[in-house]
Motif scaffolding. Structure first.
Motif, short mmCIF file in Angstrom:
data_model
loop_
_atom_site.label_atom_id
_atom_site.label_comp_id
_atom_site.label_asym_id
_atom_site.label_seq_id
_atom_site.Cartn_x
_atom_site.Cartn_y
_atom_site.Cartn_z
N SER A 354 0.84 -1.20 0.00
CA SER A 354 0.00 0.00 0.00
C SER A 354 0.87 1.24 0.00
O SER A 354 1.94 1.27 0.63
CB SER A 354 -0.95 0.01 1.21
OG SER A 354 -0.23 0.18 2.41
N THR A 379 -1.34 -3.33 -4.03
CA THR A 379 -2.79 -3.52 -4.18
C THR A 379 -3.60 -2.28 -3.79
O THR A 379 -4.76 -2.17 -4.18
CB THR A 379 -3.28 -4.69 -3.31
OG1 THR A 379 -2.94 -4.44 -1.94
CG2 THR A 379 -2.64 -6.00 -3.74
N HIS A 380 -3.02 -1.33 -3.03
CA HIS A 380 -3.76 -0.16 -2.56
C HIS A 380 -2.94 1.10 -2.83
O HIS A 380 -1.79 1.20 -2.39
CB HIS A 380 -4.06 -0.25 -1.06
CG HIS A 380 -4.75 -1.51 -0.66
ND1 HIS A 380 -6.11 -1.71 -0.83
CD2 HIS A 380 -4.29 -2.66 -0.11
CE1 HIS A 380 -6.44 -2.91 -0.40
NE2 HIS A 380 -5.35 -3.51 0.03
N GLN A 407 -3.34 -6.97 -10.01
CA GLN A 407 -3.10 -7.01 -8.57
C GLN A 407 -3.73 -5.82 -7.84
O GLN A 407 -4.02 -5.89 -6.65
CB GLN A 407 -1.60 -7.06 -8.27
CG GLN A 407 -0.84 -5.74 -8.41
CD GLN A 407 -0.32 -5.51 -9.82
OE1 GLN A 407 -0.82 -6.06 -10.78
NE2 GLN A 407 0.72 -4.69 -9.93
N LYS A 409 -6.24 -3.52 -6.19
CA LYS A 409 -7.60 -3.72 -5.67
C LYS A 409 -8.28 -2.43 -5.25
O LYS A 409 -9.50 -2.31 -5.32
CB LYS A 409 -7.57 -4.68 -4.47
CG LYS A 409 -7.00 -6.06 -4.79
CD LYS A 409 -7.88 -6.83 -5.77
CE LYS A 409 -7.48 -8.29 -5.86
NZ LYS A 409 -6.10 -8.50 -6.32
N SER A 410 -7.50 -1.45 -4.76
CA SER A 410 -8.08 -0.20 -4.24
C SER A 410 -7.35 0.99 -4.84
O SER A 410 -6.13 1.05 -4.82
CB SER A 410 -7.97 -0.13 -2.71
OG SER A 410 -8.64 -1.21 -2.10
N ASN A 433 -9.40 -5.69 -11.80
CA ASN A 433 -9.83 -6.33 -10.55
C ASN A 433 -10.07 -5.33 -9.43
O ASN A 433 -10.11 -5.71 -8.25
CB ASN A 433 -8.80 -7.37 -10.11
CG ASN A 433 -8.79 -8.58 -11.01
OD1 ASN A 433 -9.81 -8.92 -11.62
ND2 ASN A 433 -7.65 -9.24 -11.12
N LEU A 434 -10.25 -4.05 -9.77
CA LEU A 434 -10.54 -3.05 -8.74
C LEU A 434 -11.78 -3.44 -7.94
O LEU A 434 -12.80 -3.81 -8.51
CB LEU A 434 -10.77 -1.69 -9.37
CG LEU A 434 -9.56 -0.79 -9.63
CD1 LEU A 434 -10.02 0.55 -10.21
CD2 LEU A 434 -8.74 -0.56 -8.38
N GLN A 435 -11.66 -3.35 -6.63
CA GLN A 435 -12.80 -3.59 -5.75
C GLN A 435 -13.27 -2.30 -5.08
O GLN A 435 -14.42 -2.20 -4.68
CB GLN A 435 -12.42 -4.62 -4.68
CG GLN A 435 -12.08 -5.98 -5.27
CD GLN A 435 -11.60 -6.96 -4.22
OE1 GLN A 435 -11.66 -6.69 -3.02
NE2 GLN A 435 -11.08 -8.09 -4.65
N CYS A 457 -14.81 -3.07 -14.58
CA CYS A 457 -14.40 -3.56 -13.26
C CYS A 457 -15.57 -4.29 -12.63
O CYS A 457 -16.26 -3.76 -11.74
CB CYS A 457 -13.93 -2.41 -12.37
SG CYS A 457 -12.55 -1.48 -13.03
N LYS A 459 -15.73 -6.63 -10.55
CA LYS A 459 -15.58 -7.05 -9.15
C LYS A 459 -15.71 -5.88 -8.18
O LYS A 459 -15.55 -6.07 -6.97
CB LYS A 459 -14.22 -7.73 -8.95
CG LYS A 459 -14.05 -9.01 -9.72
CD LYS A 459 -12.71 -9.66 -9.42
CE LYS A 459 -12.54 -10.97 -10.19
NZ LYS A 459 -11.23 -11.61 -9.92
#
Length: 591
Positions: A354, A379-380, A407, A409-410, A433-435, A457, A459
């Motif tokens: 992060s 990932t962040h 990879q 996610k945020s 794969n952004l959540q 996106c 997900k």
């Protein structure tokens, strides 16, 4: 026909797996994180069979108690027999009485209790609780309005097994009417240090009376202490910290103290060979400090220099180019950091998970793809209030081939008003794969770009569009696909209308939380579409939605029995009898 019956019998033979197997399957499904969205899915699993109902009861470990929950506590506690964590932060009633009630149940595994954001510490309730529940290892009491020295003695007396104690205060502590003084608070800290021999993590931020003696006693008596945070204290000196650190050379892993970083402090910090987390926020540091940390080769996992001064890029480069184990890096308000610097540093941040780059005004979004390409575990990312130089040229350069980086996610990009549709579409195309995507106050993004976000996106579960000028409506032809994973949507002050809500309700039916604060274009028609189509909706906030009809809140409960929290517009008033009825019949809180 006989062969068909034989097959059914054979299938049935293997369908009865032991409970332990099902338990492992369900635990794998819900994960071990702090996000409880997936845990809510246990509700649907539990109705499949009595066996699964029993298993889902056993694997639930945490419970958040709201005001409407209290009449059902006995039933809940008998159902969930393996609870390890209770969260009472959302309870606004008589907390002493609630803790007395909880203490009557035979909890054998309860480890954590959170009573934050309360007017005061519930002394009699905690005393009753501790007499019957003796397994507690974590107590969180953050942001208590009136904190007294007697509360320190009470905690020391009641919970000798504590390993984690959070007492941080947002506002600085003030004296109360019971004759409290710094000396009495100091003796309370001494009592804590002597009683809590197992203490590993302690947060005393906001307790301004903390001084050198307090730090020394904590380091000397708490032999297992690994994590100490003390901010907003004026009585801690550099010499006192140096003296205290001598008592804790082997176990301390995290340290955050409000002191100037002088040479003696540097030498002391470098003796802490187990130190993995250094937070130097709001301190005046130097290149010498950063170089000394780099030379010592400390096994750093986290490093924060929020709003620090006194150092240059040379010192930062020396540290980051030598400490390759850093996973979490906070560079909040680093005024000199530019794109070239960040691209150069990315080669050394191979373990990064992060990264926060808030208020680094000389940065643009240009290094983003370099970071995700060279940091495979990243990932962040937070990039709030960054610069806007060469935005369009950069977009043209990367339009053809900017790669895929699954990879990530945020992505937090709030308060970047220069962001336009083309750049957002470029980002989401690269990060499929952004959540979580935060675009708060990005005022030059249209709803058409948001459609592309949701389409690419699939997900995504959390989307913040608050304070965006989303004025153009949507139709079903523009958004003709489902977004099954979207759980939280924040449209506060975004100018969305009923037509937009209609489309959202059709395609985002799994929503759990919808925030429509200050959405004056929305009426009861749009809200009706949402509550009828989003059958899992648990919270809706209509604060200051002046065009929502007065009877909409009551009708929502009949349309959506899943609702647990409604914030009504200011012109809608409920009597206390109506509120109580809603709580008892629906388990729903109405504000």
């Amino acid at each position: 026909m006989e062969s068909k019956r034989s097959k059914i019998r054979e299938d049935a033979k293997y369908s009865y797996l032991p409970d332990e197997c099902w338990e492992n399957v369900l635990k794998f499904m819900i994960g071990d994180g702090d996000d409880y969205d997936d845990k809510r899915n246990l509700k649907s699993i539990s109705v499949v069979s009595k066996q699964l109902f029993s298993i889902t009861n056993c694997i639930r470990s945490s419970l958040t108690i709201y005001d409407p929950t209290t009449p059902f506590l006995s039933r809940l506690f008998h159902r969930f027999t393996n609870l390890t964590s209770l969260d009472l932060t959302h309870f606004h009633g008589d907390l002493d009485a609630l803790l007395h009630q909880i203490s009557l149940f035979p909890f054998n595994h309860l480890l954590s209790l959170n009573i934050s954001h309360k007017p005061t510490i519930p002394a009699s309730g905690l005393l009753a609780f501790s007499q019957n529940i003796t397994t507690l290892t974590s107590l969180i009491c953050s942001d208590i309005d009136s904190f007294k020295s007697t509360h320190l003695f009470l905690i020391a007396q009641c919970f000798p097994l504590l390993e984690q104690l959070e007492l941080d205060l947002t506002e600085n502590l003030v004296y109360d009417d019971d004759g409290d003084s710094c000396e009495r608070f100091f003796h309370g800290i001494e009592a804590l240090s002597l009683s809590l021999s197992k203490l590993r993590k302690l947060n005393l931020s906001g307790h301004y009376y903390i001084d050198d003696k307090s730090i020394f006693h904590l380091f000397k008596n708490c032999k297992l202490l690994e994590d100490l945070t003390v901010r907003q204290s004026c009585d801690i000196t550099e010499q006192g910290v140096v003296y205290a650190i001598r008592e804790k050379p082997t176990t301390l892993r995290y340290l955050s103290l409000p002191v100037l970083i002088i040479p003696q402090i540097i030498d002391s910090l470098c003796t802490l060979k187990a130190l993995t987390n250094i937070d130097l926020s709001f301190c005046s540091i130097s290149d010498q400090l950063l170089t000394s940390i780099a030379i010592q080769g400390l096994p750093l996992n986290r490093f924060s220099i929020r709003q620090c001064d006194g150092y240059t890029y040379a010192g930062l480069f020396t540290l980051l180019s030598n400490c390759h184990s850093i996973q979490h890096l906070d560079l909040f308000v680093v005024s000199f950091l530019n794109d070239r610097h960040l691209i150069e540093l990315s080669s050394y941040l191979v373990a990064l998970v992060s990264l926060s780059l808030r208020c680094c005004y000389m940065l643009t979004h240009s290094p983003l793809f370099t970071l995700v390409r060279k940091c495979p575990s990243l990932t962040h990312i937070k990039m709030e209030y960054i610069g806007a130089n060469s935005v369009l040229n950069y977009y043209d350069d990367y339009l053809i081939d900017f790669g895929l980086y699954p990879q990530l996610k945020s992505l937090y990009l709030p308060n970047n008003s220069w962001l336009i549709d083309q750049i957002i579409i470029m980002f989401v195309s690269a990060f499929p794969n952004l959540q979580l995507l935060d675009l708060k106050s990005c005022k030059n993004i249209s709803l058409q770009a948001i459609v592309q976000v949701l389409k690419r996106c699939r997900k995504i579960s959390h989307l913040d569009l608050s304070f965006c000028n989303l004025t153009s409506g949507l139709n079903l032809l523009e958004m003709n696909f489902q977004v099954p994973h979207l759980k939280m949507l924040n449209l506060t002050s975004s100018q969305v209308d009923d037509a937009t809500l209609h489309v959202i309700s059709k395609n985002c039916s799994g929503l759990l939380q919808l925030l429509l604060i200050n959405c004056s274009r929305c009426t009861h028609k749009g809200v009706k579409h949402v509550v009828e189509n989003c059958t899992q909706l648990r919270e809706i906030n209509l604060n200051n939605c002046l065009n929502v009809h007065t009877n909409v809140a009551a009708s929502m409960l009949f349309s959506s029995p899943s609702l647990r929290k409604i914030t009504a517009p200011p012109h809608i008033h409920f009597t206390e009898t109506e509120r109580k009825l809603l709580r008892l019949r629906q388990g729903c809180i109405v504000f």
